[in-house]
Write a protein that holds these residues in place. Structure first.
Motif, PDB file in Angstrom:
ATOM      1  N   GLY A   1       0.747  -1.176  -0.053  1.00 13.44           N
ATOM      2  CA  GLY A   1       0.022  -0.143  -0.096  1.00 13.44           C
ATOM      3  C   GLY A   1       0.857   1.324  -0.043  1.00 13.44           C
ATOM      4  O   GLY A   1       0.603   2.199  -0.709  1.00 13.44           O
ATOM      5  N   ARG A   2       1.936   1.276   0.985  1.00  8.31           N
ATOM      6  CA  ARG A   2       2.742   2.434   0.972  1.00  8.31           C
ATOM      7  C   ARG A   2       3.447   2.924  -0.223  1.00  8.31           C
ATOM      8  O   ARG A   2       3.741   4.038  -0.716  1.00  8.31           O
ATOM      9  CB  ARG A   2       3.712   2.118   1.891  1.00  8.31           C
ATOM     10  N   HIS A   3       3.860   1.830  -1.212  1.00 11.22           N
ATOM     11  CA  HIS A   3       4.387   2.065  -2.361  1.00 11.22           C
ATOM     12  C   HIS A   3       3.508   2.070  -3.690  1.00 11.22           C
ATOM     13  O   HIS A   3       3.815   2.325  -4.744  1.00 11.22           O
ATOM     14  CB  HIS A   3       5.309   0.966  -2.806  1.00 11.22           C
TER      15      HIS A   3
ATOM     16  N   ALA B   1      -7.113  -1.818  -6.495  1.00 10.60           N
ATOM     17  CA  ALA B   1      -8.275  -1.246  -5.779  1.00 10.60           C
ATOM     18  C   ALA B   1      -8.262   0.134  -6.048  1.00 10.60           C
ATOM     19  O   ALA B   1      -8.420   1.076  -5.014  1.00 10.60           O
ATOM     20  CB  ALA B   1      -8.067  -1.726  -4.282  1.00 10.60           C
ATOM     21  N   PRO B   2      -8.525   0.717  -7.243  1.00  4.56           N
ATOM     22  CA  PRO B   2      -8.245   2.394  -7.465  1.00  4.56           C
ATOM     23  C   PRO B   2      -9.733   2.859  -6.989  1.00  4.56           C
ATOM     24  O   PRO B   2     -10.682   2.166  -6.809  1.00  4.56           O
ATOM     25  CB  PRO B   2      -8.363   2.429  -8.810  1.00  4.56           C
ATOM     26  N   ALA B   3      -9.681   4.158  -6.438  1.00  7.18           N
ATOM     27  CA  ALA B   3     -10.843   4.825  -5.874  1.00  7.18           C
ATOM     28  C   ALA B   3     -11.496   5.330  -6.941  1.00  7.18           C
ATOM     29  O   ALA B   3     -12.825   5.708  -6.720  1.00  7.18           O
ATOM     30  CB  ALA B   3     -10.350   5.825  -4.952  1.00  7.18           C
ATOM     31  N   ASP B   4     -10.970   5.714  -8.070  1.00  9.99           N
ATOM     32  CA  ASP B   4     -11.821   6.373  -9.146  1.00  9.99           C
ATOM     33  C   ASP B   4     -11.777   5.860 -10.552  1.00  9.99           C
ATOM     34  O   ASP B   4     -11.268   6.668 -11.634  1.00  9.99           O
ATOM     35  CB  ASP B   4     -11.023   7.825  -9.145  1.00  9.99           C
ATOM     36  N   GLY B   5     -11.678   4.408 -10.626  1.00  9.01           N
ATOM     37  CA  GLY B   5     -11.768   3.912 -12.058  1.00  9.01           C
ATOM     38  C   GLY B   5     -11.259   2.477 -12.104  1.00  9.01           C
ATOM     39  O   GLY B   5     -11.188   1.604 -10.875  1.00  9.01           O
TER      40      GLY B   5
ATOM     41  N   GLY C   1     -20.072  -2.451  -5.984  1.00  5.99           N
ATOM     42  CA  GLY C   1     -20.489  -1.906  -4.824  1.00  5.99           C
ATOM     43  C   GLY C   1     -21.028  -0.783  -4.738  1.00  5.99           C
ATOM     44  O   GLY C   1     -21.071  -0.039  -5.838  1.00  5.99           O
ATOM     45  N   THR C   2     -21.946  -0.343  -3.949  1.00  7.02           N
ATOM     46  CA  THR C   2     -22.326   1.117  -3.861  1.00  7.02           C
ATOM     47  C   THR C   2     -21.444   1.892  -3.430  1.00  7.02           C
ATOM     48  O   THR C   2     -20.269   1.793  -2.866  1.00  7.02           O
ATOM     49  CB  THR C   2     -23.420   1.225  -2.564  1.00  7.02           C
ATOM     50  N   ALA C   3     -21.533   3.297  -3.677  1.00  5.04           N
ATOM     51  CA  ALA C   3     -20.777   4.500  -3.560  1.00  5.04           C
ATOM     52  C   ALA C   3     -20.421   4.641  -1.879  1.00  5.04           C
ATOM     53  O   ALA C   3     -19.160   4.695  -1.432  1.00  5.04           O
ATOM     54  CB  ALA C   3     -21.425   5.903  -3.944  1.00  5.04           C
ATOM     55  N   ARG C   4     -21.220   4.088  -1.085  1.00  7.63           N
ATOM     56  CA  ARG C   4     -20.949   4.250   0.303  1.00  7.63           C
ATOM     57  C   ARG C   4     -20.125   2.922   0.656  1.00  7.63           C
ATOM     58  O   ARG C   4     -19.049   3.160   1.681  1.00  7.63           O
ATOM     59  CB  ARG C   4     -22.582   4.042   1.061  1.00  7.63           C
ATOM     60  N   GLN C   5     -20.347   1.710   0.003  1.00  7.56           N
ATOM     61  CA  GLN C   5     -19.440   0.653   0.184  1.00  7.56           C
ATOM     62  C   GLN C   5     -17.975   1.060   0.058  1.00  7.56           C
ATOM     63  O   GLN C   5     -16.970   0.757   0.608  1.00  7.56           O
ATOM     64  CB  GLN C   5     -19.957  -0.560  -0.266  1.00  7.56           C
ATOM     65  N   ARG C   6     -17.797   1.673  -1.081  1.00  6.96           N
ATOM     66  CA  ARG C   6     -16.537   1.883  -1.673  1.00  6.96           C
ATOM     67  C   ARG C   6     -15.786   2.880  -0.869  1.00  6.96           C
ATOM     68  O   ARG C   6     -14.693   2.851  -0.724  1.00  6.96           O
ATOM     69  CB  ARG C   6     -16.660   2.365  -3.276  1.00  6.96           C
ATOM     70  N   ALA C   7     -16.511   3.939  -0.454  1.00  3.36           N
ATOM     71  CA  ALA C   7     -16.131   4.787   0.301  1.00  3.36           C
ATOM     72  C   ALA C   7     -15.690   4.576   1.646  1.00  3.36           C
ATOM     73  O   ALA C   7     -14.507   4.910   2.067  1.00  3.36           O
ATOM     74  CB  ALA C   7     -17.109   6.312   0.271  1.00  3.36           C
ATOM     75  N   ARG C   8     -16.277   3.564   2.008  1.00  5.93           N
ATOM     76  CA  ARG C   8     -15.874   3.208   3.420  1.00  5.93           C
ATOM     77  C   ARG C   8     -14.608   2.042   3.398  1.00  5.93           C
ATOM     78  O   ARG C   8     -13.898   2.399   4.293  1.00  5.93           O
ATOM     79  CB  ARG C   8     -17.249   2.185   3.969  1.00  5.93           C
ATOM     80  N   TRP C   9     -14.691   1.156   2.464  1.00  4.26           N
ATOM     81  CA  TRP C   9     -13.669   0.161   2.337  1.00  4.26           C
ATOM     82  C   TRP C   9     -12.372   0.215   1.407  1.00  4.26           C
ATOM     83  O   TRP C   9     -11.337  -0.002   1.583  1.00  4.26           O
ATOM     84  CB  TRP C   9     -14.045  -0.972   2.008  1.00  4.26           C
TER      85      TRP C   9
ATOM     86  N   PRO D   1     -10.336   2.956   0.410  1.00  2.00           N
ATOM     87  CA  PRO D   1      -9.127   3.641   0.705  1.00  2.00           C
ATOM     88  C   PRO D   1      -8.318   2.870   1.641  1.00  2.00           C
ATOM     89  O   PRO D   1      -7.156   2.824   1.704  1.00  2.00           O
ATOM     90  CB  PRO D   1      -9.663   4.954   1.405  1.00  2.00           C
ATOM     91  N   GLU D   2      -9.102   1.834   2.552  1.00  2.00           N
ATOM     92  CA  GLU D   2      -8.476   1.041   3.525  1.00  2.00           C
ATOM     93  C   GLU D   2      -7.678  -0.004   3.048  1.00  2.00           C
ATOM     94  O   GLU D   2      -6.247  -0.370   3.470  1.00  2.00           O
ATOM     95  CB  GLU D   2      -9.505   0.936   4.736  1.00  2.00           C
TER      96      GLU D   2
END
Length: 383
Positions: free
Chosen positions: A47-49, A56-60, A99-107, A109-110
């Motif tokens: 994750g750090r690198h 697991a990209p947040a935007d695509g 997943g839903t927007a809420r599910q993606r936002a929750r998980w 990034p982690e």
């Protein structure tokens, strides 16, 4: 113009960077981990690198080509890092795509940061390659707390087996039967955090060194907010995920084949026998030529499948199955031949080829065994 048969300069440079990172930074972390256990420092380093953000990209969407280049490059230097990355991507992809927007936002990034370990929980004791035969029940909750739309929840009861990262993962994508219909109908995908009451499991000691275990569901509660995709649409979620990841399993295999081939070439050039280096023996040189040719053919098939997936071309299932089938069978052959060229020294615990010999067997089984890939290909021929 770049084709599926060549990598451009930027891609080649990235692969070289990945191999250097795996050898210099990730390999030491892998060596400090316990075989068969989740290596959280290694996952955190991925994750750090920035490598987990590729799966697991947040935007695509995930690029199949990037995924294959990642897995092949890491596998050449550190199979543990490759597998840790792949398992994060496999567990997260249903969430990312359906997943839903809420599910993606929750998980997401982690997961991308390496702080949450994921798992893809599809297989069961009696439903491996025949995933449509799964029996994990999602029974209507007799005392649900309805959501605002008036939809109640379920209780998961049953067992999963051969689940990578189980039972140590923090989040599972679980496939369960919500309807009475047999086969693929009536299967739903759920997000299940590890701290849900009634969820347990145990590790399994396997030939390959990555973590694998069982999960036991004793009335585990899930609600509408945990559904990934649509109720009853879980089998399509599973198949869609596997269509992306199957070529990258082939890329993992190609990476192992390249590492084994490199070791065999080095050894044959240095090892003196029968009055000269092994490479001067026709039996050995012809074996090396066959290993190199099959490895290159497997790599090209994997790249073609990845390019086809990213381009949205038809026939993705067939190409994915071909890539996984040929690359995993090729890697088994190449590693075995490399062991033969090395002789007994390759069988000593701790030798690179001893490690690869244990690693290379499982990919011919998981995410659809070789026989299943042949069945998929044959079926697609008549589609």
């Amino acid at each position: 113009m770049t084709t599926a048969f060549t990598l451009d300069r930027k891609q080649r440079a990235w692969c070289a960077e990945l191999r250097a990172l795996a050898a210099d930074t990730l390999r030491p972390l892998a060596d400090e981990g316990a075989p068969g256990r989740v290596n959280r420092p290694l996952v955190a380093a991925l994750g750090r690198h920035g490598l987990l953000s590729r799966v697991a990209p947040a935007d695509g969407p995930v690029s199949a080509m990037d995924l294959c280049l990642l897995r092949e490059s890491l596998a050449q230097e550190c199979t543990e890092a490759e597998t840790a990355l792949a398992l994060q991507g496999l567990g997260a992809h249903p969430l990312l795509r359906w997943g839903t927007a809420r599910q993606r936002a929750r998980w997401l990034p982690e997961i991308a940061a390496g702080r949450v370990v994921t798992a893809f929980a599809l297989s069961e004791p009696d439903a491996g390659s025949d995933a449509a035969a799964l029996r994990l029940r999602a029974d209507p909750d007799p005392d649900p707390a309805p959501d605002p739309g008036g939809v109640g929840g379920w209780r998961l009861t049953g067992e999963k087996c051969w689940i990578s990262n189980a039972p140590e993962a923090d989040l599972y994508t679980v496939f369960a039967r919500t309807g009475p219909a047999p086969g693929s109908s009536g299967i739903t995908a759920f997000l299940v955090p590890a701290d849900r009451p009634g969820l347990g499991g145990s590790p399994l000691e396997m030939l390959s060194p990555h973590p694998v275990g069982t999960l036991v569901f004793d009335g585990v509660p899930v609600g509408p907010e945990d559904v990934v995709g649509e109720v009853g649409g879980g089998f399509a979620v599973a198949l869609g995920t596997l269509d992306l990841f199957r070529p990258s399993v082939g890329a993992f295999a190609v990476g192992m084949a390249r590492a084994a081939l490199r070791a065999a070439v080095d050894h044959a050039g240095e090892r003196e026998a029968f009055g000269g280096p092994l490479k001067n023996l026709q039996a050995v040189s012809h074996q090396l030529a066959e290993m190199a040719t099959r490895t290159e053919a497997a790599a090209l098939l994997v790249l073609a499948a990845a390019a086809s997936y990213d381009a949205g071309e038809p026939g993705v299932a067939r190409r994915s199955a071909m890539a996984k089938l040929f690359a995993t069978e090729t890697a088994q052959y190449v590693v075995d031949a490399a062991v033969q060229i090395h002789g007994a020294r390759a069988l000593r615990r701790g030798h690179l080829l001893e490690h690869l010999y244990r690693e290379v067997r499982a990919p011919r089984i998981y995410e659809g065994a070789t026989e299943v890939q042949r069945a998929i290909i044959a079926k697609e021929l008549y589609r």
